[in-house]
Design a protein around this motif. Sequence first.
Motif, PDB file in Angstrom:
ATOM      1  N   ALA A  88      66.080  18.779  42.831  1.00 65.49           N
ATOM      2  CA  ALA A  88      65.403  17.596  43.401  1.00 65.49           C
ATOM      3  C   ALA A  88      65.488  16.363  42.504  1.00 65.49           C
ATOM      4  O   ALA A  88      65.295  15.243  42.978  1.00 65.49           O
ATOM      5  CB  ALA A  88      63.943  17.931  43.697  1.00 65.49           C
ATOM      6  N   ARG A  89      65.806  16.526  41.206  1.00 63.59           N
ATOM      7  CA  ARG A  89      65.920  15.344  40.330  1.00 63.59           C
ATOM      8  C   ARG A  89      67.354  15.205  39.826  1.00 63.59           C
ATOM      9  O   ARG A  89      68.124  14.443  40.400  1.00 63.59           O
ATOM     10  CB  ARG A  89      64.912  15.434  39.163  1.00 63.59           C
ATOM     11  N   ASP A  90      67.731  15.956  38.812  1.00 63.86           N
ATOM     12  CA  ASP A  90      69.099  15.821  38.297  1.00 63.86           C
ATOM     13  C   ASP A  90      70.097  16.018  39.435  1.00 63.86           C
ATOM     14  O   ASP A  90      71.114  15.325  39.524  1.00 63.86           O
ATOM     15  CB  ASP A  90      69.332  16.852  37.182  1.00 63.86           C
ATOM     16  N   LEU A 149      69.817  15.397  42.717  1.00 67.29           N
ATOM     17  CA  LEU A 149      69.899  14.372  43.770  1.00 67.29           C
ATOM     18  C   LEU A 149      70.105  12.957  43.246  1.00 67.29           C
ATOM     19  O   LEU A 149      70.330  12.038  44.043  1.00 67.29           O
ATOM     20  CB  LEU A 149      68.610  14.394  44.626  1.00 67.29           C
ATOM     21  N   GLN A 150      69.998  12.745  41.913  1.00 64.43           N
ATOM     22  CA  GLN A 150      69.834  11.352  41.447  1.00 64.43           C
ATOM     23  C   GLN A 150      70.989  10.429  41.822  1.00 64.43           C
ATOM     24  O   GLN A 150      70.779   9.233  41.988  1.00 64.43           O
ATOM     25  CB  GLN A 150      69.534  11.278  39.956  1.00 64.43           C
ATOM     26  N   HIS A 151      72.184  10.971  41.990  1.00 66.52           N
ATOM     27  CA  HIS A 151      73.285  10.076  42.371  1.00 66.52           C
ATOM     28  C   HIS A 151      73.848  10.389  43.752  1.00 66.52           C
ATOM     29  O   HIS A 151      74.961   9.966  44.072  1.00 66.52           O
ATOM     30  CB  HIS A 151      74.378  10.099  41.293  1.00 66.52           C
ATOM     31  N   SER A 166      61.685  11.468  39.459  1.00 65.20           N
ATOM     32  CA  SER A 166      61.891  10.620  38.281  1.00 65.20           C
ATOM     33  C   SER A 166      61.169   9.299  38.498  1.00 65.20           C
ATOM     34  O   SER A 166      61.194   8.747  39.607  1.00 65.20           O
ATOM     35  CB  SER A 166      63.392  10.373  38.101  1.00 65.20           C
ATOM     36  N   TYR A 167      60.581   8.791  37.409  1.00 65.82           N
ATOM     37  CA  TYR A 167      59.955   7.460  37.465  1.00 65.82           C
ATOM     38  C   TYR A 167      60.902   6.387  36.915  1.00 65.82           C
ATOM     39  O   TYR A 167      60.444   5.370  36.399  1.00 65.82           O
ATOM     40  CB  TYR A 167      58.653   7.457  36.668  1.00 65.82           C
ATOM     41  N   SER A 168      62.198   6.626  37.055  1.00 62.19           N
ATOM     42  CA  SER A 168      63.151   5.587  36.638  1.00 62.19           C
ATOM     43  C   SER A 168      63.015   4.375  37.544  1.00 62.19           C
ATOM     44  O   SER A 168      62.453   4.456  38.642  1.00 62.19           O
ATOM     45  CB  SER A 168      64.577   6.144  36.710  1.00 62.19           C
ATOM     46  N   ASN A 169      63.560   3.257  37.070  1.00 59.14           N
ATOM     47  CA  ASN A 169      63.550   2.029  37.864  1.00 59.14           C
ATOM     48  C   ASN A 169      64.217   2.289  39.222  1.00 59.14           C
ATOM     49  O   ASN A 169      65.401   2.611  39.270  1.00 59.14           O
ATOM     50  CB  ASN A 169      64.319   0.954  37.076  1.00 59.14           C
ATOM     51  N   PRO A 170      63.490   2.156  40.313  1.00 60.63           N
ATOM     52  CA  PRO A 170      64.079   2.473  41.622  1.00 60.63           C
ATOM     53  C   PRO A 170      65.254   1.582  42.002  1.00 60.63           C
ATOM     54  O   PRO A 170      66.073   1.975  42.829  1.00 60.63           O
ATOM     55  CB  PRO A 170      62.925   2.286  42.617  1.00 60.63           C
ATOM     56  N   ALA A 222      62.012   7.471  31.581  1.00 56.90           N
ATOM     57  CA  ALA A 222      62.975   6.821  30.692  1.00 56.90           C
ATOM     58  C   ALA A 222      62.325   5.774  29.802  1.00 56.90           C
ATOM     59  O   ALA A 222      62.885   5.392  28.786  1.00 56.90           O
ATOM     60  CB  ALA A 222      64.090   6.178  31.513  1.00 56.90           C
ATOM     61  N   ASN A 223      61.143   5.291  30.188  1.00 50.26           N
ATOM     62  CA  ASN A 223      60.502   4.224  29.389  1.00 50.26           C
ATOM     63  C   ASN A 223      58.977   4.261  29.578  1.00 50.26           C
ATOM     64  O   ASN A 223      58.449   5.094  30.344  1.00 50.26           O
ATOM     65  CB  ASN A 223      61.091   2.850  29.738  1.00 50.26           C
ATOM     66  N   ALA A 224      58.297   3.338  28.878  1.00 53.89           N
ATOM     67  CA  ALA A 224      56.828   3.338  28.929  1.00 53.89           C
ATOM     68  C   ALA A 224      56.316   3.019  30.340  1.00 53.89           C
ATOM     69  O   ALA A 224      55.302   3.561  30.786  1.00 53.89           O
ATOM     70  CB  ALA A 224      56.280   2.330  27.920  1.00 53.89           C
ATOM     71  N   GLU A 282      53.488   4.952  32.475  1.00 54.16           N
ATOM     72  CA  GLU A 282      52.334   4.280  33.107  1.00 54.16           C
ATOM     73  C   GLU A 282      52.234   4.678  34.586  1.00 54.16           C
ATOM     74  O   GLU A 282      51.145   4.942  35.100  1.00 54.16           O
ATOM     75  CB  GLU A 282      52.470   2.755  32.995  1.00 54.16           C
ATOM     76  N   ARG A 283      53.394   4.744  35.247  1.00 56.89           N
ATOM     77  CA  ARG A 283      53.379   5.155  36.665  1.00 56.89           C
ATOM     78  C   ARG A 283      52.935   6.621  36.794  1.00 56.89           C
ATOM     79  O   ARG A 283      52.173   6.972  37.706  1.00 56.89           O
ATOM     80  CB  ARG A 283      54.767   4.949  37.280  1.00 56.89           C
ATOM     81  N   ALA A 284      53.392   7.459  35.868  1.00 59.22           N
ATOM     82  CA  ALA A 284      52.991   8.877  35.897  1.00 59.22           C
ATOM     83  C   ALA A 284      51.479   9.009  35.702  1.00 59.22           C
ATOM     84  O   ALA A 284      50.811   9.826  36.359  1.00 59.22           O
ATOM     85  CB  ALA A 284      53.741   9.654  34.816  1.00 59.22           C
ATOM     86  N   LYS A 315      69.821   1.585  28.500  1.00 59.99           N
ATOM     87  CA  LYS A 315      69.853   0.146  28.214  1.00 59.99           C
ATOM     88  C   LYS A 315      69.163  -0.195  26.891  1.00 59.99           C
ATOM     89  O   LYS A 315      68.555  -1.261  26.750  1.00 59.99           O
ATOM     90  CB  LYS A 315      69.221  -0.652  29.358  1.00 59.99           C
ATOM     91  N   ARG A 316      69.167   0.744  25.983  1.00 54.02           N
ATOM     92  CA  ARG A 316      68.533   0.559  24.670  1.00 54.02           C
ATOM     93  C   ARG A 316      69.397   1.211  23.610  1.00 54.02           C
ATOM     94  O   ARG A 316      69.950   2.284  23.847  1.00 54.02           O
ATOM     95  CB  ARG A 316      67.173   1.292  24.599  1.00 54.02           C
ATOM     96  N   GLU A 317      69.430   0.613  22.425  1.00 53.87           N
ATOM     97  CA  GLU A 317      70.012   1.335  21.301  1.00 53.87           C
ATOM     98  C   GLU A 317      69.063   2.463  20.938  1.00 53.87           C
ATOM     99  O   GLU A 317      67.867   2.432  21.284  1.00 53.87           O
ATOM    100  CB  GLU A 317      70.233   0.382  20.133  1.00 53.87           C
ATOM    101  N   ASP A 372      73.854  19.220  27.677  1.00 56.23           N
ATOM    102  CA  ASP A 372      75.325  19.100  27.619  1.00 56.23           C
ATOM    103  C   ASP A 372      75.718  18.304  28.861  1.00 56.23           C
ATOM    104  O   ASP A 372      76.233  18.835  29.841  1.00 56.23           O
ATOM    105  CB  ASP A 372      75.976  20.480  27.610  1.00 56.23           C
ATOM    106  N   THR A 373      75.492  17.000  28.772  1.00 61.33           N
ATOM    107  CA  THR A 373      75.476  16.117  29.929  1.00 61.33           C
ATOM    108  C   THR A 373      76.790  16.095  30.702  1.00 61.33           C
ATOM    109  O   THR A 373      76.786  15.980  31.928  1.00 61.33           O
ATOM    110  CB  THR A 373      75.112  14.694  29.439  1.00 61.33           C
ATOM    111  N   THR A 374      77.915  16.200  29.985  1.00 58.69           N
ATOM    112  CA  THR A 374      79.199  16.151  30.688  1.00 58.69           C
ATOM    113  C   THR A 374      80.085  17.353  30.353  1.00 58.69           C
ATOM    114  O   THR A 374      81.317  17.257  30.358  1.00 58.69           O
ATOM    115  CB  THR A 374      79.956  14.827  30.384  1.00 58.69           C
TER     116      THR A 374
END
Length: 316
Positions: A13-15, A17-19, A48-52, A81-83, A87-89, A118-120, A181-183
């Motif tokens: 349902a997450r990894d 479906l994400q793409h 996921s609470y990533s940017n929709p 992925a971020n603060a 906050e949404r969670a 999008k961050r170092e 092992d992402t790829t």
Amino acid sequence: MSARDVVLCECFARDGLQHEPDFIDTAVKADLIDRFAALGFERIEATSYSNPKVVPQFGDASELLAALPRRAGVWYKATCANARAVERALADLDAGIGANEISLLVSASESHSTRNLKRERAAQWDNIAAMARLANGRFRLIGTISVAFGCPFEGAVDPDAVMADARRFAALGVGIVTLGDTTGMATPASVRDLYGRMARELPEVTPVAHFHDTRGTGLVNYLAALEAGVTHFDCAFGGVGGHPAKVRYGGGHTGNVATEDLVNLFESMGVRTGLDLRALAAISARCQEVLGRVLHSRVAQSGLNPLIGVAAGAAA
Ligand SMILES: CC(C)(COP(=O)([O-])OP(=O)([O-])OC[C@H]1O[C@@H](n2cnc3c(N)ncnc32)[C@H](O)[C@@H]1OP(=O)([O-])[O-])[C@@H](O)C(=O)NCCC(=O)NCCSC(=O)C[C@@](C)(O)CC(=O)[O-]
């Protein structure tokens, strides 16, 4: 609930479906997740609470969690992925519909970090410290290290650096760390090495294996992880998921290891997954029906090994 030797986390349902290019209806996702829970999964990646705007598939994260029946003893995970995500969670938790587990993301390489987050890395570690502070003990925390076994942009990743990231998570009170092992660049040797180090150097942390089957090495890597003492594994029905292959990584299958195939491997060895094996094929068929195509599972085509059960007691 059946006895289990290993804990599988269902990531469809997450990894998974994400793409997917088409939005899957919220009620359909909620129903699938509840079927996963009924099958016996103790951990399920729910959303996921990533940017929709970046990952539109999860624009319904709160609606999905609100629609999701909860079963006792199940960890429903949301990716953060971020603060802003945490906050949404927290807002959903306060509203009585929240996830009970969240994962905090870091990438082992700078190139993957800047592309995916999008961050170092240094800035993402500041993010993670803020996220852990915000979470304030209200969720079970998972630390997830992407490209831990190799980066599609930079190549080799230093295992010492991965161990340093795992230690940073532990220092922030994160008790479960996923090496991704992402790829699909891990090998049984690198898996044995890194999980062996996790067991020796960070025994207080529960390691999770999260392998993609990009090059058909997913199952052998899971076997190597099992033999290195890992008890927690991620998988997704039909082997769906991963990053958009053609766009970012030059084509091919980037999916997770198929749940059906991993369950078959473990149960054939007498390693109990705690899942209802009689119901596995029906859920697998439902996942294919939802996506409207034949998915990447050998066992979905061939059925479970008839020797399962006969070999019980011959555990690895
Ligand atoms: C990376 C960030 C967080 C950078 O987020 P950002 O730095 O804010 O930048 P942005 O350009 O994406 O977004 C800016 C706008 O989005 C808003 N925004 C910002 N964050 C959120 C949020 N969480 N929820 C809702 N809204 C958000 C923000 O408030 C702002 O709003 P505006 O001012 O334009 O109105 C963002 O781009 C994002 O969410 N990207 C998607 C990351 C992602 O989900 N990647 C895939 C998961 S990783 C993975 O799959 C690997 C793994 C875990 O499975 C392990 C493995 O396989 O090995």
